[in-house]
Motif scaffolding. Structure first.
Motif, PDB file in Angstrom:
ATOM      1  N   LEU A  21      27.075  22.527  21.799  1.00  0.00           N
ATOM      2  CA  LEU A  21      27.449  23.544  22.785  1.00  0.00           C
ATOM      3  C   LEU A  21      28.573  23.047  23.676  1.00  0.00           C
ATOM      4  O   LEU A  21      29.512  23.790  23.975  1.00  0.00           O
ATOM      5  N   ALA A  22      28.505  21.791  24.092  1.00  0.00           N
ATOM      6  CA  ALA A  22      29.561  21.215  24.932  1.00  0.00           C
ATOM      7  C   ALA A  22      30.909  21.303  24.222  1.00  0.00           C
ATOM      8  O   ALA A  22      31.923  21.689  24.822  1.00  0.00           O
ATOM      9  N   GLY A  23      30.934  20.974  22.950  1.00  0.00           N
ATOM     10  CA  GLY A  23      32.169  21.057  22.175  1.00  0.00           C
ATOM     11  C   GLY A  23      32.655  22.490  22.029  1.00  0.00           C
ATOM     12  O   GLY A  23      33.851  22.759  22.097  1.00  0.00           O
ATOM     13  N   ALA A  24      31.710  23.412  21.855  1.00  0.00           N
ATOM     14  CA  ALA A  24      32.065  24.818  21.665  1.00  0.00           C
ATOM     15  C   ALA A  24      32.703  25.430  22.908  1.00  0.00           C
ATOM     16  O   ALA A  24      33.560  26.303  22.803  1.00  0.00           O
ATOM     17  N   VAL A  25      32.299  24.943  24.082  1.00  0.00           N
ATOM     18  CA  VAL A  25      32.867  25.505  25.321  1.00  0.00           C
ATOM     19  C   VAL A  25      33.997  24.642  25.871  1.00  0.00           C
ATOM     20  O   VAL A  25      34.496  24.893  26.960  1.00  0.00           O
ATOM     21  N   GLY A  26      34.388  23.622  25.123  1.00  0.00           N
ATOM     22  CA  GLY A  26      35.546  22.827  25.495  1.00  0.00           C
ATOM     23  C   GLY A  26      35.281  21.660  26.435  1.00  0.00           C
ATOM     24  O   GLY A  26      36.209  21.126  27.026  1.00  0.00           O
ATOM     25  N   LEU A  27      34.026  21.271  26.582  1.00  0.00           N
ATOM     26  CA  LEU A  27      33.710  20.096  27.406  1.00  0.00           C
ATOM     27  C   LEU A  27      33.766  18.867  26.499  1.00  0.00           C
ATOM     28  O   LEU A  27      32.777  18.472  25.895  1.00  0.00           O
ATOM     29  N   THR A  28      34.943  18.285  26.398  1.00  0.00           N
ATOM     30  CA  THR A  28      35.162  17.229  25.419  1.00  0.00           C
ATOM     31  C   THR A  28      34.736  15.853  25.912  1.00  0.00           C
ATOM     32  O   THR A  28      34.500  14.972  25.110  1.00  0.00           O
ATOM     33  N   GLY A  29      34.643  15.653  27.217  1.00  0.00           N
ATOM     34  CA  GLY A  29      34.222  14.358  27.729  1.00  0.00           C
ATOM     35  C   GLY A  29      32.773  14.084  27.399  1.00  0.00           C
ATOM     36  O   GLY A  29      31.908  14.946  27.581  1.00  0.00           O
ATOM     37  N   GLU A  30      32.505  12.888  26.908  1.00  0.00           N
ATOM     38  CA  GLU A  30      31.143  12.540  26.498  1.00  0.00           C
ATOM     39  C   GLU A  30      30.170  12.547  27.676  1.00  0.00           C
ATOM     40  O   GLU A  30      28.980  12.789  27.509  1.00  0.00           O
ATOM     41  N   HIS A  31      30.678  12.303  28.869  1.00  0.00           N
ATOM     42  CA  HIS A  31      29.781  12.237  30.032  1.00  0.00           C
ATOM     43  C   HIS A  31      29.111  13.577  30.330  1.00  0.00           C
ATOM     44  O   HIS A  31      28.023  13.604  30.871  1.00  0.00           O
ATOM     45  N   TYR A  32      29.751  14.691  29.959  1.00  0.00           N
ATOM     46  CA  TYR A  32      29.115  16.000  30.159  1.00  0.00           C
ATOM     47  C   TYR A  32      27.852  16.109  29.310  1.00  0.00           C
ATOM     48  O   TYR A  32      26.794  16.533  29.793  1.00  0.00           O
ATOM     49  N   GLY A  33      27.969  15.737  28.052  1.00  0.00           N
ATOM     50  CA  GLY A  33      26.822  15.798  27.151  1.00  0.00           C
ATOM     51  C   GLY A  33      25.735  14.829  27.550  1.00  0.00           C
ATOM     52  O   GLY A  33      24.549  15.151  27.477  1.00  0.00           O
ATOM     53  N   GLU A  34      26.136  13.634  27.986  1.00  0.00           N
ATOM     54  CA  GLU A  34      25.146  12.630  28.397  1.00  0.00           C
ATOM     55  C   GLU A  34      24.375  13.101  29.634  1.00  0.00           C
ATOM     56  O   GLU A  34      23.163  12.928  29.720  1.00  0.00           O
ATOM     57  N   ALA A  35      25.089  13.674  30.598  1.00  0.00           N
ATOM     58  CA  ALA A  35      24.429  14.185  31.811  1.00  0.00           C
ATOM     59  C   ALA A  35      23.479  15.327  31.451  1.00  0.00           C
ATOM     60  O   ALA A  35      22.343  15.390  31.948  1.00  0.00           O
ATOM     61  N   ALA A  36      23.931  16.229  30.582  1.00  0.00           N
ATOM     62  CA  ALA A  36      23.083  17.351  30.153  1.00  0.00           C
ATOM     63  C   ALA A  36      21.850  16.840  29.411  1.00  0.00           C
ATOM     64  O   ALA A  36      20.754  17.372  29.580  1.00  0.00           O
ATOM     65  N   TYR A  37      22.028  15.790  28.614  1.00  0.00           N
ATOM     66  CA  TYR A  37      20.898  15.213  27.884  1.00  0.00           C
ATOM     67  C   TYR A  37      19.873  14.618  28.846  1.00  0.00           C
ATOM     68  O   TYR A  37      18.666  14.745  28.631  1.00  0.00           O
ATOM     69  N   ARG A  38      20.345  13.992  29.901  1.00  0.00           N
ATOM     70  CA  ARG A  38      19.404  13.460  30.907  1.00  0.00           C
ATOM     71  C   ARG A  38      18.627  14.603  31.562  1.00  0.00           C
ATOM     72  O   ARG A  38      17.413  14.493  31.796  1.00  0.00           O
ATOM     73  N   TRP A  39      19.303  15.717  31.861  1.00  0.00           N
ATOM     74  CA  TRP A  39      18.601  16.886  32.409  1.00  0.00           C
ATOM     75  C   TRP A  39      17.579  17.411  31.401  1.00  0.00           C
ATOM     76  O   TRP A  39      16.481  17.825  31.769  1.00  0.00           O
TER      77      TRP A  39
END
Length: 75
Positions: free
Chosen positions: A33-51
């Protein structure tokens, strides 16, 4: 079982395996989903995974659609 040899056949090991599978699927879906909406930085996915792990721990996912939980974690 009835003989007392396989009492943990569906016990903690099965729960742990199921939880690991849930976490792996959640992580994969978060990064997709992060890639699909253009959030390419890995930290976005990592933060979302922690949530997401926190949501699972506190049973926030119960009765809620998976994609909605994933989107909320990424938000």
């Amino acid at each position: 079982g009835a003989t007392g040899t396989d009492d943990n056949a569906d016990g903690p090991a099965a729960i742990s395996e199921s939880r690991e599978l849930t976490l792996a699927n959640g992580r994969r879906r978060i990064f997709a989903l992060a890639g699909a909406v253009g959030l390419t930085g890995e930290h976005y996915g990592e933060a979302a995974y922690r949530w997401y792990t926190l949501a699972l721990k506190h049973q926030f996912t119960r009765g809620r659609r998976g994609p909605n939980v994933i989107a909320a974690c990424l938000y």
